[in-house]
Design an enzyme around this catalytic site. Structure first.
Site, mmCIF file in Angstrom:
data_model
loop_
_atom_site.group_PDB
_atom_site.id
_atom_site.type_symbol
_atom_site.label_atom_id
_atom_site.label_comp_id
_atom_site.label_asym_id
_atom_site.label_seq_id
_atom_site.Cartn_x
_atom_site.Cartn_y
_atom_site.Cartn_z
ATOM 1 N N GLU A 57 7.101 2.117 -13.488
ATOM 2 C CA GLU A 57 7.889 2.712 -14.041
ATOM 3 C C GLU A 57 8.827 1.395 -14.279
ATOM 4 O O GLU A 57 9.470 0.535 -12.663
ATOM 5 C CB GLU A 57 8.960 4.186 -14.208
ATOM 6 C CG GLU A 57 8.204 5.143 -14.301
ATOM 7 C CD GLU A 57 7.387 5.849 -15.429
ATOM 8 O OE1 GLU A 57 8.539 5.460 -16.464
ATOM 9 O OE2 GLU A 57 6.509 6.471 -15.716
ATOM 10 N N HIS A 58 9.889 0.991 -15.366
ATOM 11 C CA HIS A 58 10.762 -0.085 -15.145
ATOM 12 C C HIS A 58 12.100 0.939 -15.251
ATOM 13 O O HIS A 58 11.945 2.205 -16.590
ATOM 14 C CB HIS A 58 10.210 -0.979 -15.899
ATOM 15 C CG HIS A 58 9.245 -1.648 -15.615
ATOM 16 N ND1 HIS A 58 9.477 -3.160 -15.704
ATOM 17 C CD2 HIS A 58 7.911 -1.176 -14.592
ATOM 18 C CE1 HIS A 58 8.164 -3.508 -15.382
ATOM 19 N NE2 HIS A 58 7.562 -2.551 -14.602
#
Ligand SMILES: CC(C)(COP(=O)(O)OP(=O)(O)OC[C@H]1O[C@@H](n2cnc3c(N)ncnc32)[C@H](O)[C@@H]1OP(=O)(O)O)[C@@H](O)C(=O)NCCC(=O)NCCS
Length: 222
Positions: A57-58
């Site tokens: 994830e970012h």
């Protein structure tokens, strides 16, 4: 991070790809264009084409979503321009592992979010985006994935969860005439065989695969 897979034998993993550290149970397999990140996958789990499990994830709430805000290693390293701007920060959601149970069937084009747990015996319908944990022996589908129906009545599910048949060698010679299409009869036959000690515990050998580029290099693992 090293890309490592420890897999129980036999498992059929050559069509897919892996990132991070993964543990894959015996008789699990995955199809073309599927990628698994940092996951534990149970035995007898079937993974269709174009499935993505546990992708990183970012940070959506930081100043930037770009890896320079939290990753020293990225598509840009080692590149001096990147070195100059990347930070030592950690993005904690990426420390999570994704757990896929035993005898799970994952259909075509499914996305399973990092950190989710899929219970034993669950079915994930084609095209699902799974953002939350999935209960054992349920069928889910859609985006985001929701319950379609339980696979079996609650009493059968309880017996399945107690039996955990994937922990035994399902030797046909010790299960004469078994017909898996007949749920009630085959479940009873397996329960009886286990309680009478007719089935041996399944303790498969393990193999380590190290991913180099897009090739999986097979090594013996003690
Ligand atoms: C989910 C699945 C297993 C079917 O389960 P099922 O319980 O037999 O489903 P049914 O056909 O009885 O449909 C029940 C409901 O779920 C819906 N549904 C079925 N598949 C769905 C899916 N993939 N996503 C969302 N909803 C789905 C149906 O439209 C139906 O909705 P309704 O009650 O509003 O009419 C199947 O549709 C599927 O996705 N299989 C994966 C096949 C695949 O990917 N194969 C290749 C890889 S091996």
């Amino acid at each position: 991070m090293d890309n490592l897979v420890v897999a129980e034998k036999p498992s059929a993993l050559n069509l897919g790809d892996f990132r991070g550290e993964n543990y894959i149970g015996a008789f699990a397999y995955l199809n073309q264009e599927s990628i698994i990140y940092s996951s534990v996958v149970g035995r007898y789990t079937s993974i269709g084409h174009k499935v993505m499990i546990g992708a990183t994830e970012h940070p959506a709430n930081w100043l930037s979503t770009h890896p320079f805000t939290y990753a020293k290693q990225s598509a840009f390293s080692p590149c001096p321009e990147y070195d100059l701007i990347c930070t030592d920060e950690d993005f904690p959601p990426n420390d999570r592992i994704t757990f896929i149970g035993n005898d799970v069937w994952i259909g075509y084009g499914v996305y399973i979010r990092r950190g989710v747990t899929i219970g034993d015996g669950a079915v994930i319908g084609a095209g699902a985006v799974v953002t939350k944990d999935v209960e054992p022996y349920t069928i889910v589908g859609g985006t985001p994935a929701k319950l379609i129906r339980p696979r079996f009545d609650a009493d059968i599910v309880a017996r399945m969860q107690k039996l955990q048949w994937w922990n035994y060698i399902l030797d046909k010679r010790r299960l004469p005439g078994i017909q898996y299409a007949d749920l009630s009869a085959s479940l009873g036959q397996l329960e009886e065989a286990v309680s009478n000690g007719k089935l041996e515990i399944f303790a498969p050998e393990k193999i380590a695969f190290k991913r180099k580029g897009h090739n999986l290099v097979v090594q013996q693992f003690k």
